[in-house]
Enzyme design. Structure first.
Site, PDB file in Angstrom:
ATOM      1  N   ALA A  13       0.868  -1.176   0.000  1.00 33.96           N
ATOM      2  CA  ALA A  13       0.000   0.000   0.000  1.00 33.96           C
ATOM      3  C   ALA A  13       0.904   1.226   0.000  1.00 33.96           C
ATOM      4  O   ALA A  13       2.059   1.162   0.432  1.00 33.96           O
ATOM      5  CB  ALA A  13      -0.884  -0.017   1.234  1.00 33.96           C
ATOM      6  N   GLY A  65       0.745  -5.055   1.038  1.00 34.32           N
ATOM      7  CA  GLY A  65      -0.442  -5.123   0.190  1.00 34.32           C
ATOM      8  C   GLY A  65      -0.160  -5.775  -1.157  1.00 34.32           C
ATOM      9  O   GLY A  65      -1.079  -6.281  -1.804  1.00 34.32           O
ATOM     10  N   GLU A 112      -0.523  -9.355  -0.487  1.00 31.75           N
ATOM     11  CA  GLU A 112      -1.963  -9.595  -0.302  1.00 31.75           C
ATOM     12  C   GLU A 112      -2.687  -9.636  -1.648  1.00 31.75           C
ATOM     13  O   GLU A 112      -3.607 -10.430  -1.850  1.00 31.75           O
ATOM     14  CB  GLU A 112      -2.560  -8.499   0.579  1.00 31.75           C
ATOM     15  CG  GLU A 112      -2.037  -8.523   2.000  1.00 31.75           C
ATOM     16  CD  GLU A 112      -2.751  -7.505   2.860  1.00 31.75           C
ATOM     17  OE1 GLU A 112      -3.778  -7.841   3.448  1.00 31.75           O
ATOM     18  OE2 GLU A 112      -2.257  -6.347   2.927  1.00 31.75           O
ATOM     19  N   GLU A 138       4.342  -4.956   7.343  1.00 28.11           N
ATOM     20  CA  GLU A 138       3.422  -4.010   7.999  1.00 28.11           C
ATOM     21  C   GLU A 138       3.738  -3.764   9.469  1.00 28.11           C
ATOM     22  O   GLU A 138       3.650  -2.633   9.942  1.00 28.11           O
ATOM     23  CB  GLU A 138       1.965  -4.474   7.872  1.00 28.11           C
ATOM     24  CG  GLU A 138       1.348  -4.243   6.500  1.00 28.11           C
ATOM     25  CD  GLU A 138       1.529  -5.432   5.568  1.00 28.11           C
ATOM     26  OE1 GLU A 138       2.431  -6.260   5.804  1.00 28.11           O
ATOM     27  OE2 GLU A 138       0.760  -5.526   4.598  1.00 28.11           O
TER      28      GLU A 138
HETATM   29  N1  DAK Z   1       4.607   3.251  -0.906  1.00 33.91           N
HETATM   30  C1  DAK Z   1       4.966   4.396  -1.520  1.00 33.91           C
HETATM   31  N2  DAK Z   1       6.108   4.523  -2.213  1.00 33.91           N
HETATM   32  C2  DAK Z   1       6.916   3.442  -2.285  1.00 33.91           C
HETATM   33  C3  DAK Z   1       6.601   2.220  -1.656  1.00 33.91           C
HETATM   34  C4  DAK Z   1       5.364   2.133  -0.933  1.00 33.91           C
HETATM   35  N3  DAK Z   1       4.949   1.020  -0.357  1.00 33.91           N
HETATM   36  N4  DAK Z   1       7.601   1.352  -1.900  1.00 33.91           N
HETATM   37  C5  DAK Z   1       8.506   2.008  -2.637  1.00 33.91           C
HETATM   38  N5  DAK Z   1       8.094   3.255  -2.881  1.00 33.91           N
HETATM   39  C6  DAK Z   1       8.772   4.310  -3.646  1.00 33.91           C
HETATM   40  C7  DAK Z   1       9.984   4.835  -2.885  1.00 33.91           C
HETATM   41  O1  DAK Z   1       9.600   5.790  -1.934  1.00 33.91           O
HETATM   42  C8  DAK Z   1      10.806   5.407  -4.016  1.00 33.91           C
HETATM   43  O2  DAK Z   1      10.250   6.654  -4.398  1.00 33.91           O
HETATM   44  P1  DAK Z   1      11.180   7.973  -4.609  1.00 33.91           P
HETATM   45  O3  DAK Z   1      11.934   8.116  -3.333  1.00 33.91           O
HETATM   46  O4  DAK Z   1      12.050   7.581  -5.774  1.00 33.91           O
HETATM   47  O5  DAK Z   1      10.196   9.056  -4.894  1.00 33.91           O
HETATM   48  C9  DAK Z   1      10.557   4.436  -5.147  1.00 33.91           C
HETATM   49  O6  DAK Z   1       9.353   3.761  -4.821  1.00 33.91           O
HETATM   50  C10 DAK Z   1      11.651   3.378  -5.270  1.00 33.91           C
HETATM   51  O7  DAK Z   1      11.794   2.751  -4.001  1.00 33.91           O
HETATM   52  P2  DAK Z   1      13.223   2.630  -3.262  1.00 33.91           P
HETATM   53  O8  DAK Z   1      14.131   3.742  -3.624  1.00 33.91           O
HETATM   54  O9  DAK Z   1      12.942   2.412  -1.829  1.00 33.91           O
HETATM   55  O10 DAK Z   1      13.790   1.292  -3.936  1.00 33.91           O
HETATM   56  P3  DAK Z   1      14.802   0.239  -3.286  1.00 33.91           P
HETATM   57  O11 DAK Z   1      15.186  -0.683  -4.382  1.00 33.91           O
HETATM   58  O12 DAK Z   1      15.885   0.924  -2.530  1.00 33.91           O
HETATM   59  O13 DAK Z   1      13.926  -0.572  -2.211  1.00 33.91           O
HETATM   60  C11 DAK Z   1      11.935  -1.762  -1.448  1.00 33.91           C
HETATM   61  C12 DAK Z   1      12.822  -1.367  -2.653  1.00 33.91           C
HETATM   62  C13 DAK Z   1      10.687  -2.448  -1.984  1.00 33.91           C
HETATM   63  C14 DAK Z   1      12.703  -2.742  -0.554  1.00 33.91           C
HETATM   64  C15 DAK Z   1      11.603  -0.477  -0.630  1.00 33.91           C
HETATM   65  O14 DAK Z   1      11.055   0.485  -1.529  1.00 33.91           O
HETATM   66  C16 DAK Z   1      10.583  -0.714   0.443  1.00 33.91           C
HETATM   67  O15 DAK Z   1      10.915  -1.228   1.518  1.00 33.91           O
HETATM   68  N6  DAK Z   1       9.349  -0.276   0.213  1.00 33.91           N
HETATM   69  C17 DAK Z   1       8.289  -0.351   1.196  1.00 33.91           C
HETATM   70  C18 DAK Z   1       7.801  -1.783   1.342  1.00 33.91           C
HETATM   71  C19 DAK Z   1       6.732  -1.879   2.401  1.00 33.91           C
HETATM   72  O16 DAK Z   1       6.970  -1.586   3.599  1.00 33.91           O
HETATM   73  N7  DAK Z   1       5.548  -2.305   1.995  1.00 33.91           N
HETATM   74  C20 DAK Z   1       4.425  -2.423   2.884  1.00 33.91           C
HETATM   75  C21 DAK Z   1       3.634  -1.158   2.842  1.00 33.91           C
HETATM   76  S1  DAK Z   1       2.354  -1.149   4.070  1.00 33.91           S
HETATM   77  C22 DAK Z   1      -4.933  -2.036   5.519  1.00 33.91           C
HETATM   78  C23 DAK Z   1      -4.805  -2.290   4.175  1.00 33.91           C
HETATM   79  C24 DAK Z   1      -3.574  -2.514   3.659  1.00 33.91           C
HETATM   80  C25 DAK Z   1      -2.443  -2.434   4.422  1.00 33.91           C
HETATM   81  C26 DAK Z   1      -2.567  -2.190   5.773  1.00 33.91           C
HETATM   82  C27 DAK Z   1      -3.806  -1.990   6.327  1.00 33.91           C
HETATM   83  N8  DAK Z   1      -6.205  -1.821   6.070  1.00 33.91           N
HETATM   84  C28 DAK Z   1      -7.344  -1.872   5.151  1.00 33.91           C
HETATM   85  C29 DAK Z   1      -6.434  -1.682   7.438  1.00 33.91           C
HETATM   86  C30 DAK Z   1      -1.173  -2.619   3.790  1.00 33.91           C
HETATM   87  C31 DAK Z   1      -0.108  -1.978   4.214  1.00 33.91           C
HETATM   88  C32 DAK Z   1       1.120  -2.027   3.413  1.00 33.91           C
HETATM   89  O17 DAK Z   1       1.221  -2.626   2.361  1.00 33.91           O
END
Ligand code: DAK
Length: 263
Positions: A67, A112, A115, A135
């Site tokens: 997400a 997400g 998911e 998460e």
């Molecule tokens: N959201 C927004 N932007 C993201 C992103 C994300 N999840 N993942 C990556 N990006 C963006 C980065 O900010 C970066 O943007 P700029 O800085 O260039 O503007 C660009 O994508 C490239 O990412 P990185 O520079 O970080 O690339 P790397 O190769 O260094 O790293 C990575 C790749 C996938 C390991 C890293 O980007 C990362 O850790 N990303 C976040 C992964 C993450 O934590 N995902 C979980 C998100 S939370 C709910 C419903 C759903 C959910 C919860 C509750 N309810 C209905 C209650 C779900 C929650 C989630 O999914």
């Protein structure tokens, strides 16, 4: 961003591709992507000639990195509730599609993103793919049905380990645990997925849909009820011309011509 953040198109007879196109943000799911995904999924649902949907994304690095964290950062509780409701509608619509849905995972499928892949019927991944539920590291839990679907796929203990450790897992590990149907060489991923989609699309379309409904019912019903539903679906296969064509083709030693049958 334009409305092209999700596109759906017919790849070949019986096979539709639904493609998320937001590679600069690693295809993170924001409100706009979710709205567009819902719109495309609803239109695919009405495509009676499609047997298979390939769910994939643009870019080499990530299927979907979760997400959109930047969008969620400043959410009020109302916005969080709306986001949650929208996400749940999208994921339910996807998993309820009458077609077989294959998630094609080429890179990160995190949060997400995992998911979303779990809402498909099965997942085929590149050797480079990485899976995980980060998460809890953000002070959240998976909210798009992942807690339920992962437990069904991996069993309680492994799924809870994934949810609470926030660790990332290789495609090999995910395959060994039964999360993935196939792991393919990175360069072969698209052709491998398309070949399987074509194989499924060449079968009796009505039978393929009935098989999916019957298999899905196994997840929610128990014992005798499931067998009764299977029997109903089996007999419904004889209502149209498809089973006649399939059975006759075998007897006549020829290939069945399912695609020309009117539905
Ligand atoms: N959201 C927004 N932007 C993201 C992103 C994300 N999840 N993942 C990556 N990006 C963006 C980065 O900010 C970066 O943007 P700029 O800085 O260039 O503007 C660009 O994508 C490239 O990412 P990185 O520079 O970080 O690339 P790397 O190769 O260094 O790293 C990575 C790749 C996938 C390991 C890293 O980007 C990362 O850790 N990303 C976040 C992964 C993450 O934590 N995902 C979980 C998100 S939370 C709910 C419903 C759903 C959910 C919860 C509750 N309810 C209905 C209650 C779900 C929650 C989630 O999914």
């Amino acid at each position: 961003m334009s409305t092209s953040c999700v596109q759906a198109f017919e790849l070949r007879a019986g096979v539709v591709v639904c493609e998320i196109n937001r590679p600069d943000a690693l295809n993170a799911l924001n409100t706009e992507v979710l709205h567009e995904l819902l719109r495309q999924v609803e239109s695919v649902k009405c495509n009676d000639s499609a047997s298979v949907v390939i769910l994939r994304s643009v870019g080499d690095k990530a299927f979907v990195a979760g997400a959109d964290i930047k969008e969620m950062l400043n959410y009020s509780t109302d916005q969080a509730f709306r986001f949650s409701s929208l996400g749940q509608s999208v994921f339910s619509a996807l998993s309820d599609l009458p077609q077989v849905v294959i998630a094609q995972v080429q890179g990160f499928a995190l949060g997400g993103g995992l998911e979303l892949a779990l809402a498909a019927d099965f997942i085929i991944a590149s050797q480079k793919a990485k899976f995980g539920l980060p998460e809890v590291g953000l002070g959240l839990i998976p909210g798009f049905g992942g807690t339920q679907r992962l437990v069904k796929r991996l069993g309680f203990a492994k799924a809870l380990e994934w949810m609470t450790s926030a660790e990332r897992y290789s495609a090999e590990v995910a395959y060994q645990l039964g999360l993935l149907n196939r792991v393919l060489e990175h360069e072969q991923l698209s052709t491998g997925v398309e070949a399987l989609a074509q194989t499924i699309a060449a079968q009796g379309p009505r039978a393929v849909r009935a098989a999916k409904r019957a298999a899905r019912a196994a997840e929610s019903s128990h014992g005798q009820l499931g067998f009764e539903f299977e029997a109903q679906l089996f007999s419904s296969c004889f209502a149209g011309a498809e089973a006649r064509e399939g059975l006759s083709a075998f007897v006549e030693k020829r290939k069945p011509e399912f695609r020309s049958i009117e539905r």
